[in-house]
Design a protein around this motif. Structure first.
Motif, PDB file in Angstrom:
ATOM      1  N   ALA A  84       0.821  -1.215   0.000  1.00 24.53           N
ATOM      2  CA  ALA A  84       0.000   0.000   0.000  1.00 24.53           C
ATOM      3  C   ALA A  84       0.850   1.258   0.000  1.00 24.53           C
ATOM      4  CB  ALA A  84      -0.928   0.001   1.216  1.00 24.53           C
ATOM      5  N   ILE A  85       0.268   2.323  -0.540  1.00 21.21           N
ATOM      6  CA  ILE A  85       0.902   3.645  -0.604  1.00 21.21           C
ATOM      7  C   ILE A  85       0.043   4.631   0.185  1.00 21.21           C
ATOM      8  CG2 ILE A  85       1.458   5.568  -2.154  1.00 21.21           C
ATOM      9  CD1 ILE A  85       3.357   3.280  -2.556  1.00 21.21           C
ATOM     10  N   TRP A  86       0.713   5.477   0.966  1.00 23.37           N
ATOM     11  CA  TRP A  86       0.025   6.542   1.691  1.00 23.37           C
ATOM     12  C   TRP A  86       0.192   7.853   0.933  1.00 23.37           C
ATOM     13  CZ3 TRP A  86      -3.114   6.269   5.895  1.00 23.37           C
ATOM     14  CH2 TRP A  86      -3.122   5.053   6.613  1.00 23.37           C
ATOM     15  N   GLU A  87      -0.914   8.586   0.771  1.00 19.66           N
ATOM     16  CA  GLU A  87      -0.843   9.912   0.168  1.00 19.66           C
ATOM     17  C   GLU A  87      -1.957  10.774   0.732  1.00 19.66           C
ATOM     18  OE1 GLU A  87       0.580  10.373  -3.882  1.00 19.66           O
ATOM     19  OE2 GLU A  87      -1.302  11.385  -4.349  1.00 19.66           O
ATOM     20  N   ASN A  88      -1.595  11.961   1.199  1.00 22.37           N
ATOM     21  CA  ASN A  88      -2.576  12.889   1.789  1.00 22.37           C
ATOM     22  C   ASN A  88      -3.417  12.234   2.874  1.00 22.37           C
ATOM     23  OD1 ASN A  88      -1.738  14.921   0.010  1.00 22.37           O
ATOM     24  ND2 ASN A  88      -3.091  14.143  -1.584  1.00 22.37           N
ATOM     25  N   GLY A  89      -2.766  11.424   3.704  1.00 21.52           N
ATOM     26  CA  GLY A  89      -3.465  10.798   4.823  1.00 21.52           C
ATOM     27  C   GLY A  89      -4.352   9.635   4.435  1.00 21.52           C
ATOM     28  N   GLN A  90      -4.324   9.249   3.167  1.00 23.51           N
ATOM     29  CA  GLN A  90      -5.168   8.155   2.684  1.00 23.51           C
ATOM     30  C   GLN A  90      -4.297   6.996   2.214  1.00 23.51           C
ATOM     31  OE1 GLN A  90      -8.187   9.593   0.052  1.00 23.51           O
ATOM     32  NE2 GLN A  90      -8.918   7.566  -0.526  1.00 23.51           N
ATOM     33  N   LYS A  91      -4.801   5.781   2.441  1.00 19.37           N
ATOM     34  CA  LYS A  91      -4.044   4.576   2.086  1.00 19.37           C
ATOM     35  C   LYS A  91      -4.632   3.978   0.803  1.00 19.37           C
ATOM     36  CE  LYS A  91      -2.480   0.292   4.345  1.00 19.37           C
ATOM     37  NZ  LYS A  91      -2.691  -0.563   5.526  1.00 19.37           N
ATOM     38  N   TYR A  92      -3.767   3.694  -0.163  1.00 20.04           N
ATOM     39  CA  TYR A  92      -4.197   3.125  -1.439  1.00 20.04           C
ATOM     40  C   TYR A  92      -3.498   1.791  -1.676  1.00 20.04           C
ATOM     41  CZ  TYR A  92      -5.516   7.966  -2.675  1.00 20.04           C
ATOM     42  OH  TYR A  92      -6.057   9.228  -2.691  1.00 20.04           O
ATOM     43  N   PRO A  93      -4.225   0.745  -2.107  1.00 21.96           N
ATOM     44  CA  PRO A  93      -3.512  -0.427  -2.639  1.00 21.96           C
ATOM     45  C   PRO A  93      -2.599   0.055  -3.761  1.00 21.96           C
ATOM     46  CG  PRO A  93      -5.860  -0.864  -2.450  1.00 21.96           C
ATOM     47  CD  PRO A  93      -5.688   0.602  -2.199  1.00 21.96           C
ATOM     48  N   ILE A  94      -1.400  -0.498  -3.832  1.00 23.41           N
ATOM     49  CA  ILE A  94      -0.394   0.063  -4.745  1.00 23.41           C
ATOM     50  C   ILE A  94      -0.874   0.111  -6.193  1.00 23.41           C
ATOM     51  CG2 ILE A  94       0.867  -2.129  -5.073  1.00 23.41           C
ATOM     52  CD1 ILE A  94       3.435  -0.369  -5.051  1.00 23.41           C
ATOM     53  N   GLU A  95      -1.601  -0.918  -6.636  1.00 17.53           N
ATOM     54  CA  GLU A  95      -2.078  -0.921  -8.024  1.00 17.53           C
ATOM     55  C   GLU A  95      -3.057   0.223  -8.266  1.00 17.53           C
ATOM     56  OE1 GLU A  95      -2.118  -3.539  -6.060  1.00 17.53           O
ATOM     57  OE2 GLU A  95      -1.037  -5.202  -7.032  1.00 17.53           O
ATOM     58  N   ASP A  96      -3.950   0.481  -7.290  1.00 19.89           N
ATOM     59  CA  ASP A  96      -4.927   1.567  -7.451  1.00 19.89           C
ATOM     60  C   ASP A  96      -4.214   2.914  -7.535  1.00 19.89           C
ATOM     61  OD1 ASP A  96      -6.685  -0.490  -7.139  1.00 19.89           O
ATOM     62  OD2 ASP A  96      -7.599   0.234  -5.269  1.00 19.89           O
ATOM     63  N   TRP A  97      -3.200   3.081  -6.695  1.00 15.61           N
ATOM     64  CA  TRP A  97      -2.428   4.330  -6.695  1.00 15.61           C
ATOM     65  C   TRP A  97      -1.727   4.520  -8.038  1.00 15.61           C
ATOM     66  CZ3 TRP A  97       2.981   5.389  -6.677  1.00 15.61           C
ATOM     67  CH2 TRP A  97       3.332   6.676  -6.301  1.00 15.61           C
ATOM     68  N   CYS A  98      -1.140   3.448  -8.565  1.00 22.76           N
ATOM     69  CA  CYS A  98      -0.457   3.524  -9.868  1.00 22.76           C
ATOM     70  C   CYS A  98      -1.456   3.888 -10.973  1.00 22.76           C
ATOM     71  CB  CYS A  98       0.213   2.189 -10.215  1.00 22.76           C
ATOM     72  SG  CYS A  98       1.654   1.796  -9.203  1.00 22.76           S
ATOM     73  N   VAL A  99      -2.635   3.272 -10.944  1.00 22.63           N
ATOM     74  CA  VAL A  99      -3.649   3.506 -11.984  1.00 22.63           C
ATOM     75  C   VAL A  99      -4.047   4.979 -12.031  1.00 22.63           C
ATOM     76  CG1 VAL A  99      -6.077   3.093 -12.568  1.00 22.63           C
ATOM     77  CG2 VAL A  99      -4.548   1.161 -12.138  1.00 22.63           C
ATOM     78  N   ILE A 100      -4.199   5.602 -10.852  1.00 23.27           N
ATOM     79  CA  ILE A 100      -4.580   7.030 -10.793  1.00 23.27           C
ATOM     80  C   ILE A 100      -3.598   7.861 -11.613  1.00 23.27           C
ATOM     81  CG2 ILE A 100      -4.684   9.055  -9.277  1.00 23.27           C
ATOM     82  CD1 ILE A 100      -5.693   7.083  -7.053  1.00 23.27           C
ATOM     83  N   TYR A 101      -2.305   7.654 -11.389  1.00 22.60           N
ATOM     84  CA  TYR A 101      -1.294   8.466 -12.074  1.00 22.60           C
ATOM     85  C   TYR A 101      -1.116   8.058 -13.534  1.00 22.60           C
ATOM     86  CZ  TYR A 101      -0.248  10.897  -7.800  1.00 22.60           C
ATOM     87  OH  TYR A 101      -0.353  11.695  -6.693  1.00 22.60           O
ATOM     88  N   MET A 102      -1.206   6.760 -13.815  1.00 24.46           N
ATOM     89  CA  MET A 102      -1.066   6.309 -15.200  1.00 24.46           C
ATOM     90  C   MET A 102      -2.162   6.936 -16.073  1.00 24.46           C
ATOM     91  SD  MET A 102       1.583   4.258 -15.381  1.00 24.46           S
ATOM     92  CE  MET A 102       1.381   3.158 -16.758  1.00 24.46           C
ATOM     93  N   LYS A 103      -3.387   7.021 -15.545  1.00 19.40           N
ATOM     94  CA  LYS A 103      -4.488   7.644 -16.306  1.00 19.40           C
ATOM     95  C   LYS A 103      -4.211   9.124 -16.534  1.00 19.40           C
ATOM     96  CE  LYS A 103      -8.463   4.709 -15.286  1.00 19.40           C
ATOM     97  NZ  LYS A 103      -9.625   4.497 -14.411  1.00 19.40           N
ATOM     98  N   GLN A 104      -3.710   9.793 -15.492  1.00 21.93           N
ATOM     99  CA  GLN A 104      -3.444  11.223 -15.620  1.00 21.93           C
ATOM    100  C   GLN A 104      -2.342  11.501 -16.647  1.00 21.93           C
ATOM    101  OE1 GLN A 104      -2.745  13.249 -11.939  1.00 21.93           O
ATOM    102  NE2 GLN A 104      -4.538  12.386 -10.935  1.00 21.93           N
ATOM    103  N   MET A 105      -1.414  10.572 -16.784  1.00 18.44           N
ATOM    104  CA  MET A 105      -0.269  10.789 -17.675  1.00 18.44           C
ATOM    105  C   MET A 105      -0.590  10.501 -19.147  1.00 18.44           C
ATOM    106  SD  MET A 105       2.821   9.215 -15.401  1.00 18.44           S
ATOM    107  CE  MET A 105       3.141   9.839 -13.745  1.00 18.44           C
TER     108      MET A 105
END
Length: 525
Positions: A398-419
């Motif tokens: 898991a990755i923490w960002e802005n006080g929120q915990k994300y499963p690593i794949e979900d966190w990666c997907v957020i940025y991959m879509k933005q890019m």
């Protein structure tokens, strides 16, 4: 970049078009150990036919005499940079002696039980040459020589001035609008650096390629690694041990507190580290019992290059300038992305997919808001990085960002879509589909963790009966690729001429020394 939910529209301002991106430049530095036919580190000197490691612009050595470094000049396309890097490998392969091969992985080939058999790089008898070798001796005294045998890839990237001019013209902050172009460019590059640090876990997850080590690398060190095969240790879900606590870092630098919030503070922090004594290094002594120097000084950093970081601001130094002086005088000219493992499946340690992905990430990091990076956030980033390095492929990573915990794949997907829009913009700029293909390859790795480089390496290491056997097999394959590479007569003659000129230049430096090395070092100290 503080909100991972921001929309793709905000990622790419409507006024940014492909004409603003034209003129990007990239260069690649790749390190690789020379390995004997028995799998152990080479004890031979740098091949004379390749020229002087001190003065050759493209073929040199890093820490060890056996740790080669290949440097491309800046190129206007990814394919141009990769082809140039392949030319260098083909030239070097022709000159290796005694059945030596280039070791294809970030973590080293077989090392003897004693550090003394890791030969320091030698640069001849000039003062600058002796100084460079002494610096490496100091690194060995401070951190041990084993750590210094790790190889990596550095990806250097610059964006054209017209992009910075357009960015500045669209600023709403009057203070930013009134900056000189040099200062504004440095401001934006520092923003890129902060955002890249935030996204390093994404880079490590997708292109990390050092999940295992030869058992010999861990000699004398406490660890909790498990046997993968006989002679090979690993951490089951690791991605990039090179980037972790057994890799390229040290505790003294953790205390530096070097900031990336503006160039002035960054340079001030670096200068302080170069000038501040550090008790554990003072206790090591400056000279041995015979009065021979063992380290340049007892400061936190002997020289600026000792500062290990994930990404560096860079400017090409002119004669007599230190890296810091070059940055202070002319601002940031490019960034050096250093969190890149050697891809062992590529004969040159990097492929189009990694290069394309890094450029998309860098452009994303440049265009996004980049708030100041303060210690609380840095602590979270360090925690995220350790998670990805040691257990990035675990089901519950898991990755923490802005006080929120994300499963690593979900966190990666957020940025991959933005890019994605940035990959399309770069494809439009170069009239290619390279960037979209690179992002598709990375998306497959996010969707199926067993397709990541680290997972493939664990499987293939197990299949081949250990890291040494797997590395030997790849090294043989790569030799075939070097031999098959068509090196034009003109290019071969160019490298032969460079080798000869570099040897002449080293000779001139050696004849030019007006003072003894003892005096030279005393002046520096």
């Amino acid at each position: 970049m503080s909100q991972p939910e921001s929309t793709a529209q905000a990622v790419l301002p409507s006024w940014v078009d492909s004409s603003l991106i034209q003129g990007m430049l990239r260069g690649i530095e790749r390190e690789s150990l020379r390995m004997q036919s028995n799998g152990f580190l080479s004890q031979r000197p740098h091949p004379q036919a390749l020229g002087s490691a001190l003065t050759h612009p493209h073929i040199t050595t890093d820490y060890s005499e056996a740790l080669m470094e290949f440097i491309t000049p800046p190129q206007d396309t990814i394919r141009g940079a990769l082809n140039y890097l392949m030319d260098i490998h083909a030239v070097v392969n022709r000159q290796l002696e005694g059945e030596e091969k280039l070791w294809p992985m970030s973590m080293p080939c077989m090392l003897d039980s004693t550090d003394d058999n890791i030969p320091l790089a030698q640069y001849g008898s000039s003062n600058i040459g002796l100084f460079k070798t002494l610096y490496r001796h100091g690194l060995g005294v401070r951190y041990g020589r084993r750590m210094q045998t790790i190889s990596g890839v550095h990806y250097n990237l610059s964006f054209p001035d017209q992009l910075f001019e357009a960015l500045q013209a669209n600023e709403t902050d009057e203070a930013l609008k009134s900056l000189s172009l040099q200062d504004y460019r440095s401001h934006r590059y520092m923003g890129l650096i902060r955002n890249f640090i935030r996204l390093t876990p994404l880079v490590i997850f997708l292109i990390g390629a050092s999940p295992a080590v030869c058992q010999c690398f861990m000699t004398g060190r406490d660890h909790q690694m498990l046997p993968l095969t006989r002679g090979t240790l690993y951490t089951p879900y690791a991605t990039a041990l090179r980037m972790g606590r057994f890799g390229y870092q040290n505790s003294a630098q953790k205390q530096l507190g070097i900031q990336y919030n503006n160039l002035h503070d960054y340079l001030e922090g670096l200068q302080k580290a170069v000038k501040t004594p550090y008790k554990p290094f003072t206790r090591l002594g400056l000279d041995d019992a015979n009065g021979e120097p063992i380290q340049i000084n007892d400061h936190v950093l002997q020289i600026e290059n000792e500062y290990y970081s994930l990404v560096r601001p860079k400017q090409v130094p002119e004669d007599g300038e230190t890296p810091s002086q070059a940055l202070a005088n002319r601002g940031i000219g490019y960034v050096e992305l250093r969190a890149v493992d050697v891809n062992p499946y590529s004969p040159i340690g990097i492929d189009e997919n990694t290069a394309g992905f890094l450029e998309v990430v860098a452009l994303y990091c440049l265009l996004q808001d980049s708030p100041a990076l303060l210690q609380d956030e840095q602590d979270v980033i360090d925690q995220n990085q350790a998670e990805v390095v040691n257990r990035g492929r675990a089901a519950n990573a898991a990755i923490w960002e802005n006080g929120q915990k994300y499963p690593i794949e979900d966190w990666c997907v957020i940025y991959m879509k933005q890019m994605q829009p940035l990959a399309e913009l770069l494809d439009e700029t170069y009239g290619t589909d390279l960037y979209r293909k690179a992002m598709q390859t990375m998306q497959i790795r996010v969707d199926e963790v067993d397709t990541t480089l680290s997972a493939l390496i664990v499987g293939d290491t197990r299949t081949h009966g250990g890291m040494w056997h797997f590395g030997q097999m790849l090294a043989h394959q790569h030799i075939e690729a070097y031999q098959a590479h068509q090196l034009s007569k003109k290019k071969a003659a160019y490298f032969a001429d460079l080798a000869e000129k570099s040897l002449q230049k080293q000779q001139e430096l050696e004849q030019d020394s007006g003072i003894s090395f003892t005096e030279y070092l005393a002046q520096y100290r």
